[in-house]
Design a protein around this motif. Sequence first.
Motif, PDB file in Angstrom:
ATOM      1  N   GLY A  50       0.832  -1.211   0.000  1.00 46.41           N
ATOM      2  CA  GLY A  50       0.000   0.000   0.000  1.00 46.41           C
ATOM      3  C   GLY A  50       0.860   1.252   0.000  1.00 46.41           C
ATOM      4  N   GLY A  51       0.379   2.261   0.727  1.00 47.79           N
ATOM      5  CA  GLY A  51       1.131   3.514   0.812  1.00 47.79           C
ATOM      6  C   GLY A  51       0.847   4.467  -0.338  1.00 47.79           C
ATOM      7  N   ILE A  52      -0.250   4.232  -1.035  1.00 45.30           N
ATOM      8  CA  ILE A  52      -0.631   5.162  -2.114  1.00 45.30           C
ATOM      9  C   ILE A  52      -1.205   6.416  -1.457  1.00 45.30           C
ATOM     10  CG2 ILE A  52      -2.271   5.503  -4.011  1.00 45.30           C
ATOM     11  CD1 ILE A  52      -1.857   2.502  -4.670  1.00 45.30           C
ATOM     12  N   ILE A  74      -1.710  -4.489  -5.952  1.00 48.57           N
ATOM     13  CA  ILE A  74      -1.569  -3.389  -4.983  1.00 48.57           C
ATOM     14  C   ILE A  74      -2.458  -3.696  -3.785  1.00 48.57           C
ATOM     15  CG2 ILE A  74      -0.907  -1.567  -6.603  1.00 48.57           C
ATOM     16  CD1 ILE A  74      -3.824  -0.622  -6.645  1.00 48.57           C
ATOM     17  N   GLU A  75      -2.063  -3.171  -2.639  1.00 46.54           N
ATOM     18  CA  GLU A  75      -2.842  -3.400  -1.407  1.00 46.54           C
ATOM     19  C   GLU A  75      -3.198  -2.056  -0.770  1.00 46.54           C
ATOM     20  OE1 GLU A  75      -0.124  -5.644   0.953  1.00 46.54           O
ATOM     21  OE2 GLU A  75      -0.421  -7.484  -0.165  1.00 46.54           O
ATOM     22  N   PRO A  76      -4.012  -1.268  -1.426  1.00 51.40           N
ATOM     23  CA  PRO A  76      -4.333   0.030  -0.829  1.00 51.40           C
ATOM     24  C   PRO A  76      -5.298  -0.120   0.345  1.00 51.40           C
ATOM     25  CG  PRO A  76      -5.337  -0.193  -3.019  1.00 51.40           C
ATOM     26  CD  PRO A  76      -4.730  -1.513  -2.670  1.00 51.40           C
ATOM     27  N   GLY A  77      -5.011   0.592   1.413  1.00 53.79           N
ATOM     28  CA  GLY A  77      -5.938   0.644   2.534  1.00 53.79           C
ATOM     29  C   GLY A  77      -6.553   2.036   2.540  1.00 53.79           C
ATOM     30  N   ARG A  78      -5.762   2.997   3.015  1.00 57.76           N
ATOM     31  CA  ARG A  78      -6.232   4.375   3.148  1.00 57.76           C
ATOM     32  C   ARG A  78      -6.842   4.935   1.864  1.00 57.76           C
ATOM     33  NH1 ARG A  78      -4.334   8.532   6.686  1.00 57.76           N
ATOM     34  NH2 ARG A  78      -2.648   7.192   7.400  1.00 57.76           N
ATOM     35  N   SER A  79      -6.111   4.769   0.751  1.00 53.45           N
ATOM     36  CA  SER A  79      -6.557   5.452  -0.474  1.00 53.45           C
ATOM     37  C   SER A  79      -7.836   4.844  -1.055  1.00 53.45           C
ATOM     38  CB  SER A  79      -5.445   5.459  -1.523  1.00 53.45           C
ATOM     39  OG  SER A  79      -4.989   4.146  -1.751  1.00 53.45           O
ATOM     40  N   GLY A 115     -10.139   5.720   6.731  1.00 53.20           N
ATOM     41  CA  GLY A 115      -8.818   5.078   6.690  1.00 53.20           C
ATOM     42  C   GLY A 115      -8.089   5.262   8.007  1.00 53.20           C
ATOM     43  N   TYR A 116      -7.960   4.225   8.782  1.00 54.56           N
ATOM     44  CA  TYR A 116      -7.212   4.162  10.041  1.00 54.56           C
ATOM     45  C   TYR A 116      -7.829   4.950  11.197  1.00 54.56           C
ATOM     46  CZ  TYR A 116      -3.695   1.968   7.138  1.00 54.56           C
ATOM     47  OH  TYR A 116      -3.073   1.128   6.278  1.00 54.56           O
ATOM     48  N   MET A 117      -8.380   6.167  10.928  1.00 55.93           N
ATOM     49  CA  MET A 117      -8.756   7.049  12.050  1.00 55.93           C
ATOM     50  C   MET A 117      -9.760   6.416  13.005  1.00 55.93           C
ATOM     51  SD  MET A 117      -6.837   9.597  11.541  1.00 55.93           S
ATOM     52  CE  MET A 117      -7.384  10.435  13.008  1.00 55.93           C
TER      53      MET A 117
END
Length: 495
Positions: free
Chosen positions: A251-253, A346-351, A449-451
């Motif tokens: 991830g990290g996009i 790809i493993e996007p979480g936040r985006s 995302g995460y919050m």
Amino acid sequence: MEEKIKKYRKSEGSNPLTPITSSWMYKIMDNHEQIGKLMEIYGSPINLHHLPSFTKNIEDFQHIFQKLEVNGQIYFARKANKSKSLVKAALSYGVGVDTASYRELQEALALGGNAENLVLTAAIKTLPLMELAVKNNISIIIDNYDELELVQHVAQEMDRIAHIGIRLSGFNINGQKLYSRFGFDIDMERDKLKGWLGDRLKSKNLLLCGFHFHLDGYSIEQRAEAILQTLDVIEEFDIAATKISFIDIGGGILMNYLESKEEWEQFQERLQQAVLEKDAPVTFKNNGLGFKKNLQENGITGKLNTYPYFNQINGPEFLERILTYKRPGDKPVLEYVRNENIQLRIEPGRSLLNQVGLTIAKVVHRKKDAENNWLVGLDMNMSQLKSSSADFLLDPYIIYSDPIETENNIELYFTGAYCLEQDVILKRKLSFPNLPQIGDFVVFVNTGGYMMHFYETEAHLFELSKNLYIHDDNETILPDDTLSKKHSVEDVFEN
Ligand SMILES: Cc1ncc(COP(=O)(O)O)c(C=O)c1O
């Protein structure tokens, strides 16, 4: 027709950080009565998830793969949000889910996931987790030799072939190695790994299907370079126990939360002035959020310790930049990927959660502290709006029960329910037209995302916040925890 009076208002003041928002959020904020009912049923705070925004994000990433003619696949990194409805939506949309624990994998399987669409990337893989993955033929991303031994042992015991990917790290970027605590070092472990996997006795129940990395930070160049260096490794791994079909770049996009670059820059400038005591504080107790005063030079040291909330290049465009990156005089990354006939995962979480979430809490009390600050106590705690970021730098909204007739420009902080001095929900000083009434609502936008979940605890025995979802624009809001295997995708989405 009489124009409806808006009762919600964003924090303003001289240092705004205006969030990007979506029309569904305003529909919710416009419906005070509905929020009141939800709070009665589910308590405070509630987290709302808008699934059409989630699937739109999926489509936008898919579009990039199609446009660039790259065989790509998305695996939603579920760690970024616990909701089952998102897993269900991802699977029914034909994309995969990246799972990082026993329960994440178990639930994803129960919700319809399988060997085709799940991947296990957990940082710690216990025996039961490994068994669950092997039993279900899930691709397992291996981090170290002990995991290799364990997966081989489990597969042998079950008389199966485990499908594995190898996590790499230590890529060489402009002459420097990128450190990570995860994965096999690309230089030091290459030969040993090749020997280990090439040894048919050691690896007889394993099939190496791909390579994986997930990089800290948000560099396009580092990701592109890591793909190219991984492709070099793949060339060397033409050995017996391999059928390499994917590179998974994690991830990290980057995501963009804010409307204005100027506001973002001005805020940082203003924060530094406050830390230097050249201007009034803009945060609780003049918290520098990572900036510190250098007493010798009377200047600033440190750096802003938050997520970079404003990003010009973000989401699908960020992915496009990785794929179109080229070393000077060379072909773009995407051509190498195409030529090798490799699936790029790809493993996007936040985006993937951009514009998907709202967190809403109820106002419980208002008070003034000894420094004349208004503190507005919310029925929530700091763990329910928390990430590794030093602050969530987006202006929240208040939904007033009364129409806003006069504007008194009240500066305030929102405080939470923990017995800690630092349970101040947002560190920034906020400015609203009026003090909210008890029972009014405060809305934090884009919290998906995460919050909402990543650091949420049950300290003081507080209930965990309730997760709700909106599956289409007819505004039906359903609780996430009623989702189970019994529901087919159609049941859930056509309720
Ligand atoms: C292995 C792996 N994949 C994917 C992700 C998701 O990253 P992001 O939410 O930044 O897209 C993470 C986050 O820590 C991760 O560790």
